[in-house]
Design a protein around this motif. Sequence first.
Motif, PDB file in Angstrom:
ATOM      1  N   GLN A  76     -16.801  -1.358   0.126  1.00 12.44           N
ATOM      2  CA  GLN A  76     -15.409  -1.455  -0.300  1.00 12.44           C
ATOM      3  C   GLN A  76     -15.153  -2.885  -0.744  1.00 12.44           C
ATOM      4  O   GLN A  76     -15.333  -3.816   0.051  1.00 12.44           O
ATOM      5  N   MET A  77     -14.728  -3.048  -1.982  1.00  9.27           N
ATOM      6  CA  MET A  77     -14.514  -4.375  -2.549  1.00  9.27           C
ATOM      7  C   MET A  77     -13.038  -4.522  -2.919  1.00  9.27           C
ATOM      8  O   MET A  77     -12.541  -3.797  -3.783  1.00  9.27           O
ATOM      9  N   ASN A  78     -12.362  -5.438  -2.239  1.00  9.19           N
ATOM     10  CA  ASN A  78     -10.949  -5.705  -2.486  1.00  9.19           C
ATOM     11  C   ASN A  78     -10.768  -7.121  -3.030  1.00  9.19           C
ATOM     12  O   ASN A  78     -11.668  -7.959  -2.924  1.00  9.19           O
TER      13      ASN A  78
ATOM     14  N   PHE B  79     -21.627   2.515   1.903  1.00 13.72           N
ATOM     15  CA  PHE B  79     -20.508   2.194   1.030  1.00 13.72           C
ATOM     16  C   PHE B  79     -20.270   0.685   0.999  1.00 13.72           C
ATOM     17  O   PHE B  79     -20.609  -0.032   1.952  1.00 13.72           O
TER      18      PHE B  79
ATOM     19  N   GLY C 169     -19.726   4.435  -8.494  1.00 18.59           N
ATOM     20  CA  GLY C 169     -18.463   3.788  -8.178  1.00 18.59           C
ATOM     21  C   GLY C 169     -18.179   2.501  -8.923  1.00 18.59           C
ATOM     22  O   GLY C 169     -17.101   1.922  -8.774  1.00 18.59           O
TER      23      GLY C 169
ATOM     24  N   ARG D 164     -13.097  -9.906   2.040  1.00 16.54           N
ATOM     25  CA  ARG D 164     -12.734  -9.103   0.867  1.00 16.54           C
ATOM     26  C   ARG D 164     -13.576  -7.827   0.755  1.00 16.54           C
ATOM     27  O   ARG D 164     -13.074  -6.797   0.304  1.00 16.54           O
ATOM     28  N   PHE D 165     -14.841  -7.914   1.137  1.00 18.08           N
ATOM     29  CA  PHE D 165     -15.754  -6.765   1.037  1.00 18.08           C
ATOM     30  C   PHE D 165     -16.030  -6.202   2.429  1.00 18.08           C
ATOM     31  O   PHE D 165     -16.104  -6.952   3.405  1.00 18.08           O
ATOM     32  N   THR D 166     -16.212  -4.892   2.500  1.00 20.35           N
ATOM     33  CA  THR D 166     -16.571  -4.232   3.746  1.00 20.35           C
ATOM     34  C   THR D 166     -17.686  -3.232   3.492  1.00 20.35           C
ATOM     35  O   THR D 166     -17.541  -2.343   2.644  1.00 20.35           O
TER      36      THR D 166
ATOM     37  N   SER E  34     -20.039  -0.173   4.995  1.00 18.94           N
ATOM     38  CA  SER E  34     -19.950   0.863   6.020  1.00 18.94           C
ATOM     39  C   SER E  34     -20.999   1.936   5.722  1.00 18.94           C
ATOM     40  O   SER E  34     -21.655   1.896   4.676  1.00 18.94           O
TER      41      SER E  34
ATOM     42  N   ARG F  56     -14.777   0.906  -4.833  1.00 21.21           N
ATOM     43  CA  ARG F  56     -15.609   1.347  -3.724  1.00 21.21           C
ATOM     44  C   ARG F  56     -16.925   1.863  -4.283  1.00 21.21           C
ATOM     45  O   ARG F  56     -16.944   2.847  -5.028  1.00 21.21           O
TER      46      ARG F  56
ATOM     47  N   SER G 248     -20.652   3.554  -3.740  1.00 19.26           N
ATOM     48  CA  SER G 248     -21.322   4.486  -2.845  1.00 19.26           C
ATOM     49  C   SER G 248     -22.813   4.493  -3.140  1.00 19.26           C
ATOM     50  O   SER G 248     -23.233   4.299  -4.283  1.00 19.26           O
TER      51      SER G 248
ATOM     52  N   SER H 283      -9.500  -3.301  -6.740  1.00 22.03           N
ATOM     53  CA  SER H 283     -10.469  -2.813  -5.754  1.00 22.03           C
ATOM     54  C   SER H 283     -11.401  -1.786  -6.375  1.00 22.03           C
ATOM     55  O   SER H 283     -11.033  -1.077  -7.320  1.00 22.03           O
TER      56      SER H 283
END
Length: 121
Positions: A81-83, A79, A8, A66-68, A70, A19, A21, A17
């Motif tokens: 998720q980077m925004n 994962f 990713g 900004r980042f999540t 999961s 994501r 994995s 953004s």
Amino acid sequence: QVQLVESGGGLVQPGGSLRLSCAASGSDVYINIAHWYRQTPGKERELVATITRGRSTEYLESVKGRFTISRDDTKKMVFLQMNSLKPEDTAVYYCNADIFISAPSTLRNYWGQGTQVTVSS
């Protein structure tokens, strides 16, 4: 043979953004606590995010909001998720996890190979 395989990463413009994995291979394996780290040349690897089996999370101060992080335990994946990405987020990102192997009963720590994230216009 248990492995963590990341995917990713890539090149993205500031504000964009991505994501990431991380997949655990092998049968009868279970991810316990998992982390994402990052490293830039000449600097020590830093902890970016953590997720426990109970899905409690912690984040590096500079990525909060900004980042999540999961997880999907049925797929043995984690994962990130980077925004709202910034140039200073540029780094090689590594997945790290304590993995429980059921036969024989073993808990070991594993690292992925890393995936490059570059934030640049």
